[in-house]
Design a protein around this motif. Structure first.
Motif, PDB file in Angstrom:
ATOM      1  N   PRO A  43       0.779  -1.244   0.000  1.00 19.01           N
ATOM      2  CA  PRO A  43       0.000   0.000   0.000  1.00 19.01           C
ATOM      3  C   PRO A  43       0.805   1.286   0.000  1.00 19.01           C
ATOM      4  CG  PRO A  43       0.043  -0.941   2.194  1.00 19.01           C
ATOM      5  CD  PRO A  43       0.718  -1.929   1.311  1.00 19.01           C
ATOM      6  N   GLY A  44       2.144   1.235  -0.047  1.00 22.25           N
ATOM      7  CA  GLY A  44       2.924   2.459   0.083  1.00 22.25           C
ATOM      8  C   GLY A  44       3.616   2.880  -1.190  1.00 22.25           C
ATOM      9  N   VAL A  45       4.379   3.972  -1.097  1.00 20.76           N
ATOM     10  CA  VAL A  45       5.189   4.474  -2.204  1.00 20.76           C
ATOM     11  C   VAL A  45       6.599   4.727  -1.691  1.00 20.76           C
ATOM     12  CG1 VAL A  45       3.303   5.480  -3.515  1.00 20.76           C
ATOM     13  CG2 VAL A  45       4.416   6.852  -1.765  1.00 20.76           C
ATOM     14  N   ASN A  46       7.596   4.240  -2.423  1.00 20.90           N
ATOM     15  CA  ASN A  46       8.995   4.436  -2.066  1.00 20.90           C
ATOM     16  C   ASN A  46       9.856   4.294  -3.307  1.00 20.90           C
ATOM     17  OD1 ASN A  46       9.595   4.618   1.066  1.00 20.90           O
ATOM     18  ND2 ASN A  46       7.890   3.183   0.842  1.00 20.90           N
ATOM     19  N   ASP A  47      11.158   4.532  -3.144  1.00 16.22           N
ATOM     20  CA  ASP A  47      12.117   4.333  -4.236  1.00 16.22           C
ATOM     21  C   ASP A  47      12.727   2.954  -4.075  1.00 16.22           C
ATOM     22  OD1 ASP A  47      12.550   7.175  -5.561  1.00 16.22           O
ATOM     23  OD2 ASP A  47      12.370   7.473  -3.401  1.00 16.22           O
ATOM     24  N   GLU A  48      12.430   2.046  -5.022  1.00 16.49           N
ATOM     25  CA  GLU A  48      12.901   0.683  -4.880  1.00 16.49           C
ATOM     26  C   GLU A  48      13.180   0.041  -6.229  1.00 16.49           C
ATOM     27  OE1 GLU A  48      10.869  -0.210  -0.600  1.00 16.49           O
ATOM     28  OE2 GLU A  48      10.362  -1.524  -2.247  1.00 16.49           O
ATOM     29  N   LEU A  49      13.969  -1.037  -6.165  1.00 17.60           N
ATOM     30  CA  LEU A  49      14.333  -1.788  -7.356  1.00 17.60           C
ATOM     31  C   LEU A  49      14.161  -3.263  -7.063  1.00 17.60           C
ATOM     32  CD1 LEU A  49      15.672  -1.825 -10.228  1.00 17.60           C
ATOM     33  CD2 LEU A  49      17.865  -2.039  -9.030  1.00 17.60           C
ATOM     34  N   ALA A  50      13.390  -3.953  -7.878  1.00 19.64           N
ATOM     35  CA  ALA A  50      13.177  -5.391  -7.744  1.00 19.64           C
ATOM     36  C   ALA A  50      13.804  -6.086  -8.943  1.00 19.64           C
ATOM     37  CB  ALA A  50      11.695  -5.712  -7.648  1.00 19.64           C
ATOM     38  N   VAL A  51      14.977  -6.688  -8.739  1.00 20.19           N
ATOM     39  CA  VAL A  51      15.709  -7.384  -9.789  1.00 20.19           C
ATOM     40  C   VAL A  51      16.565  -8.478  -9.140  1.00 20.19           C
ATOM     41  CG1 VAL A  51      17.456  -7.213 -11.590  1.00 20.19           C
ATOM     42  CG2 VAL A  51      15.834  -5.354 -11.301  1.00 20.19           C
ATOM     43  N   PRO A  52      16.372  -9.735  -9.544  1.00 18.05           N
ATOM     44  CA  PRO A  52      15.316 -10.181 -10.445  1.00 18.05           C
ATOM     45  C   PRO A  52      14.142 -10.761  -9.666  1.00 18.05           C
ATOM     46  CG  PRO A  52      16.903 -11.929 -10.182  1.00 18.05           C
ATOM     47  CD  PRO A  52      17.361 -10.793  -9.276  1.00 18.05           C
ATOM     48  N   THR A  53      13.020 -10.909 -10.349  1.00 16.95           N
ATOM     49  CA  THR A  53      11.936 -11.771  -9.903  1.00 16.95           C
ATOM     50  C   THR A  53      11.870 -12.926 -10.889  1.00 16.95           C
ATOM     51  OG1 THR A  53      10.684  -9.914  -9.005  1.00 16.95           O
ATOM     52  CG2 THR A  53       9.475 -11.951  -9.418  1.00 16.95           C
ATOM     53  N   VAL A  54      11.910 -14.144 -10.397  1.00 17.85           N
ATOM     54  CA  VAL A  54      11.875 -15.326 -11.266  1.00 17.85           C
ATOM     55  C   VAL A  54      10.753 -16.242 -10.799  1.00 17.85           C
ATOM     56  CG1 VAL A  54      14.322 -15.218 -11.851  1.00 17.85           C
ATOM     57  CG2 VAL A  54      13.601 -16.518  -9.857  1.00 17.85           C
ATOM     58  N   ASP A  55      10.085 -16.884 -11.747  1.00 16.07           N
ATOM     59  CA  ASP A  55       9.047 -17.847 -11.393  1.00 16.07           C
ATOM     60  C   ASP A  55       9.028 -18.992 -12.389  1.00 16.07           C
ATOM     61  OD1 ASP A  55       7.139 -17.287 -13.640  1.00 16.07           O
ATOM     62  OD2 ASP A  55       6.949 -15.347 -12.662  1.00 16.07           O
ATOM     63  N   SER A  56       8.405 -20.081 -11.979  1.00 17.63           N
ATOM     64  CA  SER A  56       8.276 -21.263 -12.820  1.00 17.63           C
ATOM     65  C   SER A  56       6.993 -21.978 -12.436  1.00 17.63           C
ATOM     66  CB  SER A  56       9.481 -22.188 -12.637  1.00 17.63           C
ATOM     67  OG  SER A  56       9.341 -23.367 -13.410  1.00 17.63           O
ATOM     68  N   PHE A  57       6.164 -22.306 -13.432  1.00 16.34           N
ATOM     69  CA  PHE A  57       4.889 -22.970 -13.167  1.00 16.34           C
ATOM     70  C   PHE A  57       4.330 -23.511 -14.469  1.00 16.34           C
ATOM     71  CE2 PHE A  57       4.216 -18.515 -14.010  1.00 16.34           C
ATOM     72  CZ  PHE A  57       3.144 -18.478 -14.880  1.00 16.34           C
ATOM     73  N   HIS A  58       3.341 -24.394 -14.383  1.00 12.90           N
ATOM     74  CA  HIS A  58       2.554 -24.828 -15.527  1.00 12.90           C
ATOM     75  C   HIS A  58       1.329 -23.926 -15.607  1.00 12.90           C
ATOM     76  CE1 HIS A  58       4.298 -29.179 -15.632  1.00 12.90           C
ATOM     77  NE2 HIS A  58       4.947 -28.363 -16.432  1.00 12.90           N
ATOM     78  N   ASN A  59       1.150 -23.206 -16.721  1.00 13.21           N
ATOM     79  CA  ASN A  59       0.013 -22.298 -16.822  1.00 13.21           C
ATOM     80  C   ASN A  59      -1.265 -23.053 -17.160  1.00 13.21           C
ATOM     81  OD1 ASN A  59      -0.076 -22.684 -19.636  1.00 13.21           O
ATOM     82  ND2 ASN A  59       1.164 -20.865 -20.047  1.00 13.21           N
ATOM     83  N   GLY A  60      -2.372 -22.321 -17.358  1.00 12.04           N
ATOM     84  CA  GLY A  60      -3.677 -22.936 -17.540  1.00 12.04           C
ATOM     85  C   GLY A  60      -4.017 -23.313 -18.959  1.00 12.04           C
ATOM     86  N   ASP A  61      -3.053 -23.325 -19.865  1.00 13.33           N
ATOM     87  CA  ASP A  61      -3.338 -23.720 -21.245  1.00 13.33           C
ATOM     88  C   ASP A  61      -3.680 -25.210 -21.310  1.00 13.33           C
ATOM     89  OD1 ASP A  61      -2.803 -21.183 -22.029  1.00 13.33           O
ATOM     90  OD2 ASP A  61      -0.874 -21.607 -22.962  1.00 13.33           O
ATOM     91  N   ASP A  62      -4.285 -25.615 -22.389  1.00 16.30           N
ATOM     92  CA  ASP A  62      -4.639 -27.016 -22.612  1.00 16.30           C
ATOM     93  C   ASP A  62      -4.067 -27.462 -23.951  1.00 16.30           C
ATOM     94  OD1 ASP A  62      -5.734 -29.520 -22.402  1.00 16.30           O
ATOM     95  OD2 ASP A  62      -7.780 -28.905 -22.978  1.00 16.30           O
ATOM     96  N   PRO A  63      -2.984 -28.272 -23.983  1.00 12.67           N
ATOM     97  CA  PRO A  63      -2.309 -28.852 -22.807  1.00 12.67           C
ATOM     98  C   PRO A  63      -1.465 -27.816 -22.081  1.00 12.67           C
ATOM     99  CG  PRO A  63      -1.136 -29.428 -24.807  1.00 12.67           C
ATOM    100  CD  PRO A  63      -2.395 -28.716 -25.256  1.00 12.67           C
ATOM    101  N   PRO A  64      -1.102 -28.113 -20.803  1.00 11.38           N
ATOM    102  CA  PRO A  64      -0.338 -27.142 -20.016  1.00 11.38           C
ATOM    103  C   PRO A  64       1.014 -26.827 -20.646  1.00 11.38           C
ATOM    104  CG  PRO A  64      -1.232 -28.878 -18.619  1.00 11.38           C
ATOM    105  CD  PRO A  64      -1.440 -29.321 -20.035  1.00 11.38           C
ATOM    106  N   VAL A  65       1.466 -25.624 -20.393  1.00 16.29           N
ATOM    107  CA  VAL A  65       2.761 -25.152 -20.878  1.00 16.29           C
ATOM    108  C   VAL A  65       3.611 -24.772 -19.671  1.00 16.29           C
ATOM    109  CG1 VAL A  65       3.948 -23.329 -22.158  1.00 16.29           C
ATOM    110  CG2 VAL A  65       1.847 -24.330 -23.080  1.00 16.29           C
ATOM    111  N   ARG A  66       4.852 -25.261 -19.639  1.00 17.60           N
ATOM    112  CA  ARG A  66       5.778 -24.848 -18.587  1.00 17.60           C
ATOM    113  C   ARG A  66       6.248 -23.430 -18.877  1.00 17.60           C
ATOM    114  NH1 ARG A  66       7.268 -25.320 -13.519  1.00 17.60           N
ATOM    115  NH2 ARG A  66       7.177 -27.611 -13.688  1.00 17.60           N
ATOM    116  N   GLN A  67       5.950 -22.527 -17.963  1.00 11.62           N
ATOM    117  CA  GLN A  67       6.288 -21.122 -18.145  1.00 11.62           C
ATOM    118  C   GLN A  67       7.325 -20.694 -17.119  1.00 11.62           C
ATOM    119  OE1 GLN A  67       2.998 -18.474 -18.688  1.00 11.62           O
ATOM    120  NE2 GLN A  67       4.084 -16.701 -17.899  1.00 11.62           N
ATOM    121  N   ARG A  68       8.325 -19.971 -17.579  1.00 11.73           N
ATOM    122  CA  ARG A  68       9.335 -19.373 -16.707  1.00 11.73           C
ATOM    123  C   ARG A  68       9.461 -17.895 -17.061  1.00 11.73           C
ATOM    124  NH1 ARG A  68      11.208 -24.435 -18.220  1.00 11.73           N
ATOM    125  NH2 ARG A  68      11.671 -25.856 -16.484  1.00 11.73           N
TER     126      ARG A  68
END
Length: 332
Positions: A43-68
């Motif tokens: 809920p706030g405001v500040n000076d910040e840097l987010a590096v890196p953000t990484v994720d890995s999951f199977h998305n909701g496609d049919d058939p599922p796709v591994r997404q990174r």
């Protein structure tokens, strides 16, 4: 800084419509430190840097796709209460079907304009409003980036329980945050054209671009708050820097849904954040709420820097106005 699920089919609606953007700030209200969470914006405001953000999951496609995904975001205060953030994500799509081709590319650029409208230190409450813009055509259609802009007005809030009476002292480290946004596409529908390979006739396909309610929240238990404002248990210092939490990211199409449907999709994300004086590190599981949100449990991790603590008189200073007290969660 939050992640953005990205899908390439209607079944992965949460992936393409989630405009919460990477959470760009942390906030201190009274004795309460609100960390930058990975799923929704704080809920706030500040000076910040987010590096890196990484994720890995199977998305909701049919058939599922591994997404990174690998993403980053920079947030800069213009005044003490107003900030602008910029974020970008690079996506790798790897189908589970070995015959199907994969795809890599950037998602659309995101920009968020955010203004803090209310702050009450006594009750550890803060509220901000903002506008997120996804700039259509800046990303690759191969990974699901849309060709048109999306605009999402948002409300953000945070409330700590530090104002509870002494009989509830063990609950005082608890805080909740939330975000509600309404994603509005710049185009109500998208029409594509093709040729029937058998007859040679022109084929048209129209897909309606829904308006989507994006909503989510966190519940968190602050070990720094427990030690500094409730009781020092004499734990090893590492544990006094932890904030266990559970996040929820949900998306519900609510208008222009002729081709998308109205099914709510999203994830529940239990995890933990380790907080330092100038940075934090967080990791969460990504648990889909239904098969259209994903087909397995994924993971997301983020390294986040507090520029207003690292350089409070330089890059961490608002463009207009004097230097402010660095927003460190620990006493100096």
């Amino acid at each position: 800084m939050s992640f953005r699920l990205k899908g390439t089919s209607l079944a992965g609606l949460a992936a393409t419509l989630f405009p919460f953007g990477q959470s760009p700030a942390h906030e201190i209200v009274g004795n309460r430190f609100f960390p930058a969470t990975l799923g929704i914006d704080d809920p706030g405001v500040n000076d910040e840097l987010a590096v890196p953000t990484v994720d890995s999951f199977h998305n909701g496609d049919d058939p599922p796709v591994r997404q990174r995904d690998i993403s980053g975001e920079f947030s800069k205060r213009i005044t003490d209460d107003f900030a602008i953030s910029f974020g970008s994500t690079y996506t790798f799509l790897n189908p589970t079907d070995p015959i199907a081709p994969g795809a890599n590319g950037f998602q659309n650029l995101d920009t968020t304009f955010k203004y803090r409208v209310f702050k009450n230190p006594e009750h550890e409450f803060v509220m901000s409003v903002g506008l997120s813009v996804e700039w259509g055509g800046t990303g690759s259609e191969k990974v699901g980036a849309e060709s048109f802009n999306r605009y999402a007005p948002n409300i953000y809030f945070g409330k700590g329980f530090g104002d509870l009476p002494d009989t509830f002292s063990w609950i005082r480290p608890v805080a909740i945050t939330g975000q509600v946004g309404y994603s509005i596409p710049a185009e109500n529908f998208t029409t594509t054209f093709g040729i029937d390979p058998d007859s040679g006739a022109l084929i048209t396909d129209t897909e309606f671009n829904p308006r989507v309610l994006n909503w989510g929240g966190t519940i968190q238990y602050s070990m720094p708050y427990l030690k500094s404002a409730v009781i020092d248990l004499g734990l090893p210092d590492f544990f006094n820097h932890l904030i266990p939490l559970v996040e929820a990211n949900l998306q519900t199409p609510v208008a222009n849904t002729m081709t998308s449907g109205t099914l709510t999709t999203g994830t529940i994300n239990p995890g933990v954040i380790w907080v330092g004086n100038t940075f934090q590190f967080g990791v969460e599981a990504l648990i889909p709420i239904d098969w259209q949100s994903g087909s397995n449990i994924g993971v997301i991790a983020q390294l986040h820097y507090y520029l207003d603590d690292i350089d409070p008189h330089g890059i961490g200073k608002p463009l207009f106005g004097g230097s402010t007290q660095p927003a460190s969660p620990f006493p100096r």
